[in-house]
Each structure stands twice: as structure tokens, then as C-alpha cells.
Design a protein around this motif. Structure first.
Motif, mmCIF file in Angstrom:
data_model
loop_
_atom_site.group_PDB
_atom_site.id
_atom_site.type_symbol
_atom_site.label_atom_id
_atom_site.label_comp_id
_atom_site.label_asym_id
_atom_site.label_seq_id
_atom_site.Cartn_x
_atom_site.Cartn_y
_atom_site.Cartn_z
ATOM 1 N N ALA A 228 51.046 41.537 53.119
ATOM 2 C CA ALA A 228 51.585 40.225 52.720
ATOM 3 C C ALA A 228 52.030 40.180 51.265
ATOM 4 O O ALA A 228 51.418 40.784 50.386
ATOM 5 C CB ALA A 228 50.530 39.144 52.955
ATOM 6 N N ARG A 229 53.110 39.423 51.055
ATOM 7 C CA ARG A 229 53.473 39.019 49.698
ATOM 8 C C ARG A 229 52.795 37.657 49.480
ATOM 9 O O ARG A 229 53.038 36.712 50.233
ATOM 10 C CB ARG A 229 54.996 38.865 49.588
ATOM 11 N N VAL A 230 51.928 37.589 48.472
ATOM 12 C CA VAL A 230 51.181 36.353 48.232
ATOM 13 C C VAL A 230 51.819 35.592 47.078
ATOM 14 O O VAL A 230 52.111 36.162 46.028
ATOM 15 C CB VAL A 230 49.705 36.652 47.891
ATOM 16 N N LEU A 231 52.026 34.293 47.296
ATOM 17 C CA LEU A 231 52.506 33.411 46.234
ATOM 18 C C LEU A 231 51.444 32.343 46.038
ATOM 19 O O LEU A 231 51.048 31.680 47.005
ATOM 20 C CB LEU A 231 53.828 32.751 46.630
ATOM 21 N N ALA A 232 50.949 32.182 44.816
ATOM 22 C CA ALA A 232 49.881 31.207 44.554
ATOM 23 C C ALA A 232 50.317 30.260 43.450
ATOM 24 O O ALA A 232 50.905 30.671 42.457
ATOM 25 C CB ALA A 232 48.609 31.935 44.135
ATOM 26 N N CYS A 233 49.998 28.985 43.626
ATOM 27 C CA CYS A 233 50.426 27.974 42.669
ATOM 28 C C CYS A 233 49.424 26.850 42.601
ATOM 29 O O CYS A 233 48.920 26.383 43.636
ATOM 30 C CB CYS A 233 51.771 27.439 43.160
ATOM 31 N N GLY A 234 49.122 26.407 41.389
ATOM 32 C CA GLY A 234 48.164 25.318 41.203
ATOM 33 C C GLY A 234 47.614 25.372 39.789
ATOM 34 O O GLY A 234 48.163 26.068 38.933
ATOM 35 N N PRO A 235 46.509 24.677 39.511
ATOM 36 C CA PRO A 235 45.915 24.737 38.183
ATOM 37 C C PRO A 235 45.511 26.176 37.827
ATOM 38 O O PRO A 235 45.281 27.007 38.718
ATOM 39 C CB PRO A 235 44.680 23.841 38.301
ATOM 40 N N ALA A 236 45.422 26.451 36.516
ATOM 41 C CA ALA A 236 45.166 27.824 36.049
ATOM 42 C C ALA A 236 43.912 28.420 36.690
ATOM 43 O O ALA A 236 43.913 29.584 37.111
ATOM 44 C CB ALA A 236 45.037 27.829 34.534
ATOM 45 N N GLY A 237 42.836 27.643 36.790
ATOM 46 C CA GLY A 237 41.586 28.156 37.357
ATOM 47 C C GLY A 237 41.778 28.602 38.797
ATOM 48 O O GLY A 237 41.211 29.616 39.230
ATOM 49 N N PHE A 238 42.608 27.865 39.545
ATOM 50 C CA PHE A 238 42.856 28.207 40.948
ATOM 51 C C PHE A 238 43.611 29.526 41.060
ATOM 52 O O PHE A 238 43.203 30.413 41.827
ATOM 53 C CB PHE A 238 43.645 27.083 41.632
ATOM 54 N N VAL A 239 44.683 29.692 40.298
ATOM 55 C CA VAL A 239 45.468 30.932 40.468
ATOM 56 C C VAL A 239 44.675 32.145 39.966
ATOM 57 O O VAL A 239 44.765 33.234 40.540
ATOM 58 C CB VAL A 239 46.888 30.861 39.836
#
Ligand SMILES: Cc1cc2nc3c(=O)[nH]c(=O)nc-3n(C[C@H](O)[C@H](O)[C@H](O)COP(=O)(O)OP(=O)(O)OC[C@H]3O[C@@H](n4cnc5c(N)ncnc54)[C@H](O)[C@@H]3O)c2cc1C
Ligand code: FES
Length: 353
Positions: A228-239
């Protein structure tokens, strides 16, 4: 784009400055400028318990955007133009839809969510950001979103749905409470319509069945994870947590943080920053990101994402040692370019500002 917003670029008149032209032309029509992209607020609807979707009509100087990209929006708050980044979905009518989560104590998000008037005009930057789809998607996608980080995912999913969902896509979307989730009906309808799209809505403070946060989440389909190609987005702690959780387990990991990371005060004391262009010398805390430190001293450098993505805050560093706030790396070479939002001063600095 609606023809109502088209204006012919007038022939260059040597004695007519752009600012002068824009001042008078925007009195005839609020979106008429010589070159500057602007956007007008045309509608606002509630998207969740703490988020609103704003529909914006850009003028003809906006160059468009790819799904997953962001724009800088300049908003007048308390008499001062303040810029923040948002991740729009391009609508079929040429407008942009941005969904803004009202952050407690947040200047621009609360203005956009609660105070901005219909008809209000914002400064608009050109689109930026690398979290986009290839021309012909072929790789399985795993989309991880928390809070307002779902906004670029929605744009990507609309784009993929328009192509008939050509690859297997999963969206894992975290929020604290169900009422904080945005686009639930739209996402659910996409999942019902496209068997290749899997949706998991994960609420960490659900009284009956609280979901695990990303760092403890069980990713069940491990074999597929590897491709998988993972794309993550959200507050800094989450990513950061998502990256640590999936390190070495996925084909690629790309992330964009919507809030600055917590800085660990490793450097103490203060340093002197000399600003050559404005002829000022300031004392700022050592180790603090330069952009907010300069703003606290009344300097207003151009800025946008405040996260090192858009390049708006770049200025020349003549001399001094800086430290990158995300990587912790030091840079001591003179006469280089510096992003003020993701660098702190380690020694006295001289800047072309
Ligand atoms: C590339 C990019 C795209 C973005 N897209 C969107 C979007 O589509 N929708 C959206 O709502 N926001 C988005 N953001 C966040 C947005 O730019 C602002 O940071 C956010 O609206 C808060 O601005 P503010 O002026 O209200 O808060 P500020 O007055 O700047 O900050 C108030 C406090 O809130 C913290 N904070 C700021 N942003 C967040 C956040 N997202 N989550 C948690 N804490 C935060 C700050 O660290 C600060 O302590 C994006 C950010 C980036 C970098
Ligand atoms: S404000 Fe975007 S890179 Fe600094």
C-alpha cells in the motif's frame, strides 16, 4: 468558472501600479484584480459539531488545483491579514469547498466558521502540496485521517470515484466523537456504491465501543499493507504516531501535518536576530520557531501553511546557526534560504527580512 468573474487583463500602463489598479477595480467588482487571486464566500453550511463547509468563488487568476492539494487563504482578523492553509474540494461549478474545524482559541478557523460574512473576500494563494494521485492510479491506497485531516482525503476520494475507483482504497477516519465526523453520508454512499472502497469510522471516545488510536490500531490485512501507498493527514501528533505504527510495513508513507509539532525545549536562553531590510534587531527565544517568534515582536513575514510545506515564508539567511524544528538538524552555512516556520535560531542570526 462563471463568466460573471471574468475580467480582461488591461493593457500595461507604466504609471499605474498594481495596488492602485486593484484598489479601484475591486470597488467596481470585489473579485476584479490585475493579477491577484481572490475568493469570495458564497455559502456556509455546518459539516459536523465543530466544523463548517465554506463555498468560495475564486476569481480568474486562480490556477486550479489537483485533488489532495491545499491553498493559502488570507483572512482579515482583528484588522490584520492572517494566512492559514486549507484543503479544498473543487466543485463542478468552479467553486472551492473548504471545510474548517473551529479550533479552541484559533484565530482564523473561528472567524471562518462563525464570523465571516457571506460576500466576504479572501486573499487566495495558488495550490500546493504533493499528496496527489498519479495520472493512472495503479497502487492500493490506505488513507489515514484524523479531525480536519479528512479534507484532502475527501477530494482524493471524489477524484477516484469519478474514475470508477480504479484501485482498492481504504479510509480510516478518526475523531473523538461521532458528531465530530464530517462527510459521513457522502463517505458511506461512496462505500455502498464502490466495493473497492472500504470505510472505517473510528471514534476514540465512543461510550459503548471506543476505537483504538492509530498507534494501537490493528491493521488486519497485513499482506495488502505491504503493497500500500499510505497517505496520512491530521494533527502533528497523529501523523507522527501513524508513521511510527506503520514504519517498515508499507510500500510508502506520505503525510501532511495540519498543526505544528510540540517542541521540546532543548535550547534555552535568547538570541539576537538582525533584520537587514527593515533595519531592526530583535531578541527572540532560542529554540522557538522563528515565524511565531518574529510575529510576537510585531513583524509580519509572509506566511501560509506554517508547517514547512508551501514555501511562502522563505527568506534569505545571511549568517548564523538555525535548527529545523521537525528534524532537529542544524544548519550553519551562510547565505542560504530559510523557512521561518520550521526553523529556530540556535545562535545570533542575520536575515534578509
Ligand atoms: C497543508 C495544510 C492544510 C490544512 N487544511 C485544513 C483544512 O482543510 N481544514 C481545517 O480545518 N484545517 C486545515 N489546516 C489547518 C489550518 O491551516 C489552521 O492551522 C487551523 O484552521 C487553525 O488555525 P487558527 O488560526 O484558527 O489557529 P491558530 O490561532 O493558528 O492556533 C491556535 C492553536 O491551535 C493549534 N492548532 C492549529 N491547527 C490545528 C489543528 N488542525 N488541529 C489541532 N490544533 C491545531 C495551534 O498549534 C495553536 O496552539 C491545514 C493546515 C495545513 C498546514
Ligand atoms: S509558511 Fe509555508 S513553508 Fe513556511
Amino acid at each position: 468558472m462563471s463568466t460573471a468573474y471574468r475580467n480582461a487583463t488591461p493593457p500595461p500602463i507604466p504609471w499605474l501600479s498594481e495596488g492602485f489598479f486593484d484598489f479601484w477595480s475591486t470597488r467596481v467588482h470585489p473579485l476584479w484584480t490585475l493579477r491577484r487571486p481572490l475568493a469570495r464566500l458564497v455559502a456556509r453550511t455546518r459539516a459536523s459539531a465543530d466544523a463548517f463547509t465554506l463555498e468560495l468563488q475564486p476569481n480568474r487568476h486562480f490556477g486550479g488545483l489537483a485533488a489532495g492539494q491545499h491553498v493559502n487563504l488570507g483572512v482579515e482578523v482583528e484588522g490584520r491579514l492572517t494566512t492559514r492553509s486549507y484543503s479544498p474540494t473543487a466543485l463542478p461549478n468552479g467553486r472551492l469547498a473548504i471545510t474548517v474545524k473551529a479550533i479552541a482559541g484559533g484565530k482564523v478557523s473561528n472567524h471562518l466558521a462563525h464570523q465571516a460574512r457571506i460576500g466576504e473576500v479572501f486573499a487566495l494563494g495558488q495550490a500546493f502540496g504533493e499528496m496527489v494521485l498519479p495520472a493512472q492510479p495503479a497502487q492500493r491506497l490506505l488513507l489515514l485521517a484524523a479531525g480536519s485531516g479528512v479534507t484532502p482525503m475527501r477530494a482524493l476520494l471524489r477524484e477516484l470515484a469519478g474514475q470508477g475507483m480504479p484501485v482498492k482504497v481504504d479510509l480510516l477516519y478518526w475523531a473523538r466523537h461521532r458528531l465530530e465526523l464530517c462527510f459521513v453520508d457522502e463517505l458511506q454512499a461512496l462505500a455502498d456504491h464502490h466495493p473497492a472502497f472500504g470505510l472505517q469510522l473510528l471514534t476514540t471516545r465512543d461510550p459503548a465501543q471506543p476505537a483504538a488510536r492509530v498507534d494501537a490500531h490493528e491493521f488486519s490485512d497485513v499482506a495488502l499493507l505491504e503493497t500500500a501507498r499510505v497517505l496520512a493527514c491530521g494533527p502533528a501528533g497523529f501523523v507522527q504516531a501513524a508513521q511510527q505504527r506503520l514504519q517498515g510495513q508499507v510500500a510508502s508513507f506520505q503525510s501532511e501535518a495540519f498543526s505544528p509539532p510540540q517542541l521540546h525545549a532543548q535550547e534555552q536562553g535568547s538570541v539576537q536576530v538582525q533584520l537587514l531590510n527593515s533595519g531592526r534587531t530583535l531578541i527572540v527565544p532560542r529554540g522557538a520557531a522563528l515565524l511565531p517568534a518574529l510575529e510576537a515582536e510585531g513583524i509580519q513575514p509572509a506566511s501560509g501553511c506554517r508547517m514547512g510545506i508551501c514555501n511562502t515564508c522563505v527568506c534569505g539567511k545571511v549568517s548564523g546557526v538555525t535548527r529545523h524544528t521537525l528534524t532537529g538538524d542544524y544548519a550553519d552555512e551562510p547565505s542560504t534560504l530559510l523557512k521561518l516556520c520550521v526553523n529556530s535560531a540556535s545562535t545570533d542570526l542575520v536575515l534578509e527580512l
